[in-house]
Design a protein around this motif. Structure first.
Motif, mmCIF file in Angstrom:
data_model
loop_
_atom_site.group_PDB
_atom_site.id
_atom_site.type_symbol
_atom_site.label_atom_id
_atom_site.label_comp_id
_atom_site.label_asym_id
_atom_site.label_seq_id
_atom_site.Cartn_x
_atom_site.Cartn_y
_atom_site.Cartn_z
ATOM 1 N N GLN A 1 0.822 -1.203 0.000
ATOM 2 C CA GLN A 1 0.000 0.000 0.000
ATOM 3 C C GLN A 1 0.860 1.259 0.000
ATOM 4 O O GLN A 1 0.528 2.247 -0.671
ATOM 5 C CB GLN A 1 -0.942 -0.021 1.194
ATOM 6 C CG GLN A 1 -1.998 -1.105 1.113
ATOM 7 C CD GLN A 1 -2.991 -1.053 2.257
ATOM 8 O OE1 GLN A 1 -2.689 -0.553 3.347
ATOM 9 N NE2 GLN A 1 -4.175 -1.566 2.028
ATOM 10 N N ARG A 2 1.975 1.235 0.732
ATOM 11 C CA ARG A 2 2.863 2.403 0.732
ATOM 12 C C ARG A 2 3.466 2.640 -0.645
ATOM 13 O O ARG A 2 3.546 3.793 -1.117
ATOM 14 C CB ARG A 2 3.971 2.218 1.780
ATOM 15 C CG ARG A 2 3.515 2.359 3.214
ATOM 16 C CD ARG A 2 4.684 2.451 4.165
ATOM 17 N NE ARG A 2 5.482 1.243 4.224
ATOM 18 C CZ ARG A 2 5.288 0.253 5.099
ATOM 19 N NH1 ARG A 2 4.304 0.326 5.979
ATOM 20 N NH2 ARG A 2 6.088 -0.801 5.101
ATOM 21 N N LEU A 3 3.908 1.579 -1.301
ATOM 22 C CA LEU A 3 4.477 1.737 -2.639
ATOM 23 C C LEU A 3 3.432 2.174 -3.646
ATOM 24 O O LEU A 3 3.707 2.979 -4.541
ATOM 25 C CB LEU A 3 5.143 0.436 -3.082
ATOM 26 C CG LEU A 3 6.442 0.078 -2.349
ATOM 27 C CD1 LEU A 3 6.948 -1.283 -2.784
ATOM 28 C CD2 LEU A 3 7.516 1.142 -2.575
ATOM 29 N N HIS A 4 2.201 1.646 -3.526
ATOM 30 C CA HIS A 4 1.116 2.106 -4.397
ATOM 31 C C HIS A 4 0.896 3.604 -4.235
ATOM 32 O O HIS A 4 0.736 4.336 -5.224
ATOM 33 C CB HIS A 4 -0.178 1.369 -4.060
ATOM 34 C CG HIS A 4 -0.227 -0.033 -4.578
ATOM 35 N ND1 HIS A 4 -1.298 -0.862 -4.376
ATOM 36 C CD2 HIS A 4 0.662 -0.759 -5.304
ATOM 37 C CE1 HIS A 4 -1.077 -2.035 -4.940
ATOM 38 N NE2 HIS A 4 0.108 -1.995 -5.519
ATOM 39 N N ALA A 5 0.852 4.064 -2.985
ATOM 40 C CA ALA A 5 0.611 5.486 -2.728
ATOM 41 C C ALA A 5 1.753 6.341 -3.271
ATOM 42 O O ALA A 5 1.525 7.412 -3.858
ATOM 43 C CB ALA A 5 0.436 5.717 -1.227
ATOM 44 N N TRP A 6 2.993 5.870 -3.089
ATOM 45 C CA TRP A 6 4.148 6.617 -3.598
ATOM 46 C C TRP A 6 4.097 6.699 -5.119
ATOM 47 O O TRP A 6 4.323 7.774 -5.709
ATOM 48 C CB TRP A 6 5.435 5.916 -3.150
ATOM 49 C CG TRP A 6 6.696 6.634 -3.524
ATOM 50 C CD1 TRP A 6 7.353 7.577 -2.787
ATOM 51 C CD2 TRP A 6 7.458 6.478 -4.736
ATOM 52 N NE1 TRP A 6 8.478 8.012 -3.456
ATOM 53 C CE2 TRP A 6 8.562 7.353 -4.650
ATOM 54 C CE3 TRP A 6 7.315 5.674 -5.858
ATOM 55 C CZ2 TRP A 6 9.523 7.447 -5.663
ATOM 56 C CZ3 TRP A 6 8.266 5.774 -6.870
ATOM 57 C CH2 TRP A 6 9.351 6.644 -6.765
ATOM 58 N N LEU A 7 3.794 5.590 -5.774
ATOM 59 C CA LEU A 7 3.740 5.569 -7.236
ATOM 60 C C LEU A 7 2.646 6.498 -7.745
ATOM 61 O O LEU A 7 2.858 7.263 -8.694
ATOM 62 C CB LEU A 7 3.486 4.136 -7.715
ATOM 63 C CG LEU A 7 3.977 3.783 -9.114
ATOM 64 C CD1 LEU A 7 5.493 3.672 -9.116
ATOM 65 C CD2 LEU A 7 3.367 2.471 -9.593
ATOM 66 N N LEU A 8 1.487 6.449 -7.110
ATOM 67 C CA LEU A 8 0.372 7.292 -7.542
ATOM 68 C C LEU A 8 0.710 8.766 -7.388
ATOM 69 O O LEU A 8 0.429 9.578 -8.280
ATOM 70 C CB LEU A 8 -0.871 6.937 -6.726
ATOM 71 C CG LEU A 8 -2.178 7.605 -7.155
ATOM 72 C CD1 LEU A 8 -2.576 7.161 -8.552
ATOM 73 C CD2 LEU A 8 -3.290 7.280 -6.152
ATOM 74 N N GLU A 9 1.338 9.123 -6.272
ATOM 75 C CA GLU A 9 1.698 10.514 -6.047
ATOM 76 C C GLU A 9 2.639 11.034 -7.129
ATOM 77 O O GLU A 9 2.472 12.147 -7.645
ATOM 78 C CB GLU A 9 2.360 10.665 -4.672
ATOM 79 C CG GLU A 9 2.860 12.077 -4.389
ATOM 80 C CD GLU A 9 3.637 12.169 -3.088
ATOM 81 O OE1 GLU A 9 4.179 13.262 -2.807
ATOM 82 O OE2 GLU A 9 3.730 11.148 -2.361
ATOM 83 N N HIS A 10 3.627 10.224 -7.508
ATOM 84 C CA HIS A 10 4.630 10.689 -8.462
ATOM 85 C C HIS A 10 4.190 10.543 -9.922
ATOM 86 O O HIS A 10 4.695 11.253 -10.788
ATOM 87 C CB HIS A 10 5.949 9.967 -8.210
ATOM 88 C CG HIS A 10 6.617 10.406 -6.945
ATOM 89 N ND1 HIS A 10 6.361 9.815 -5.722
ATOM 90 C CD2 HIS A 10 7.498 11.402 -6.691
ATOM 91 C CE1 HIS A 10 7.062 10.419 -4.777
ATOM 92 N NE2 HIS A 10 7.760 11.379 -5.345
ATOM 93 N N ILE B 1 7.007 -1.040 -10.180
ATOM 94 C CA ILE B 1 7.300 -1.667 -8.895
ATOM 95 C C ILE B 1 7.757 -3.089 -9.179
ATOM 96 O O ILE B 1 7.118 -3.797 -9.958
ATOM 97 C CB ILE B 1 6.064 -1.697 -7.976
ATOM 98 C CG1 ILE B 1 5.590 -0.280 -7.627
ATOM 99 C CG2 ILE B 1 6.361 -2.488 -6.688
ATOM 100 C CD1 ILE B 1 4.267 -0.246 -6.874
ATOM 101 N N ASP B 2 8.870 -3.498 -8.557
ATOM 102 C CA ASP B 2 9.275 -4.891 -8.741
ATOM 103 C C ASP B 2 10.153 -5.353 -7.587
ATOM 104 O O ASP B 2 10.591 -4.556 -6.750
ATOM 105 C CB ASP B 2 9.975 -5.110 -10.083
ATOM 106 C CG ASP B 2 9.406 -6.332 -10.800
ATOM 107 O OD1 ASP B 2 9.458 -7.432 -10.207
ATOM 108 O OD2 ASP B 2 8.905 -6.183 -11.927
ATOM 109 N N THR B 3 10.400 -6.655 -7.578
ATOM 110 C CA THR B 3 11.070 -7.335 -6.476
ATOM 111 C C THR B 3 12.532 -7.600 -6.804
ATOM 112 O O THR B 3 12.871 -7.889 -7.951
ATOM 113 C CB THR B 3 10.376 -8.691 -6.218
ATOM 114 O OG1 THR B 3 8.960 -8.503 -6.208
ATOM 115 C CG2 THR B 3 10.827 -9.291 -4.905
ATOM 116 N N ASP B 4 13.388 -7.518 -5.799
ATOM 117 C CA ASP B 4 14.755 -8.017 -5.926
ATOM 118 C C ASP B 4 14.842 -9.292 -5.086
ATOM 119 O O ASP B 4 15.047 -9.253 -3.870
ATOM 120 C CB ASP B 4 15.767 -6.994 -5.433
ATOM 121 C CG ASP B 4 17.203 -7.431 -5.710
ATOM 122 O OD1 ASP B 4 17.413 -8.641 -5.962
ATOM 123 O OD2 ASP B 4 18.107 -6.581 -5.661
#
Length: 268
Positions: free
Chosen positions: A36-45, A154-157
């Motif tokens: 959810q945090r990454l979704h929010a960050w992506l949406l903001e930017h 967004i992706d995984t390492d």
């Protein structure tokens, strides 16, 4: 390990139970705080505005593109693309139930629908790790974006994957099989991928995807465990190994953590 343990690359060929489990796993993962945090960050930017044309590559059940559809309405367009008929059917069902204007089409990340320079925003989440050559997909995203358009990834390492108990079969599974994905370093690679395809003004952030599962049958945990189970069986240790992990999970002591990256950049 059940043969119906859900994965995503072959969800269409799995049983009804397997398909239902894969859909449920996506819903559960979407509720996790780091996602959810990454979704929010992506949406903001990405900063979607009314009138924009947007695309979600590997849209799954369509949750994120439905949200974007509301933000770009009424004159913009929102399209989700996915190679899975199972995911598309569920995305359409949910969209129709919500009377959401997002549309869904079948297609692959390596060959996106859309004309050159026709879109304002493209997003994609945890898709590149499943591709043999993520650069092809990022090149396609660059192709369909207008100059000044933005991409959000967004992706995984998977190289950062850590568990406790630190069972040797688990360690071998992620160090040698890399959780069964063709591009395990996709998360860390995102910044380089957008730079190589002419994107500028890139921003990057990370978060840690951590699970403390009480059961071991949901992805991504189940996918790694499936690989590890084969190693344990080959060593004649599957029963004891499995029992130890199940006991750890039941006691709340099993930890599964991996780093996720997010990048937003502008098409030059």
């Amino acid at each position: 390990m059940s043969s119906d343990a859900p994965t995503f690359h072959d969800v269409d060929s799995s049983s009804d139970e397997g398909r239902a489990a894969a859909l449920m796993a996506l819903d559960l993962q979407a509720q996790l705080p780091p996602i959810q945090r990454l979704h929010a960050w992506l949406l903001e930017h990405l900063d979607p505005l009314p009138g924009m044309d947007v695309l979600d590559v590997g849209c799954g059940t369509g949750e994120d593109i439905r949200g974007l559809a509301v933000l770009v309405a009424p004159s913009g367009s929102a399209t989700g693309v996915d190679p899975s008929d199972t995911m598309l059917a569920e995305a359409r069902r949910r969209g129709e139930a919500a009377r959401n204007p997002a549309r869904f089409v079948r297609g692959s990340a390596e060959r996106l629908p859309g004309d050159d320079g026709s879109l304002d925003l493209v997003r994609s989440e945890r898709v590149l790790q499943h591709l043999a050559d993520p650069a092809v997909a990022v090149g396609e995203m660059a192709r369909v974006l207008r100059p000044g358009g933005r991409v959000g990834l967004i992706d995984t390492d998977w190289r950062t994957l850590a568990t406790w108990p630190g069972d040797p079969h688990l360690a071998a599974a992620w160090l040698e099989d890399w959780a069964g994905v063709p591009s395990p370093a996709a998360g860390a690679q995102l910044l380089d991928l957008v730079r190589r395809h002419g994107f500028v003004d890139a921003r990057v952030t990370t978060d840690t995807f951590m699970l403390r599962p009480r059961a071991l049958d949901q992805p991504p945990v189940s996918i790694v465990l499936e690989l590890a189970a084969r190693r344990a069986a080959a060593a004649g240790e599957e029963a004891a190994w499995r029992q130890a992990l199940e006991e750890s999970a039941a006691e709340g002591a099993f930890v599964f953590a991996v780093t996720l990256y997010a990048v937003v950049a502008t098409r030059r």
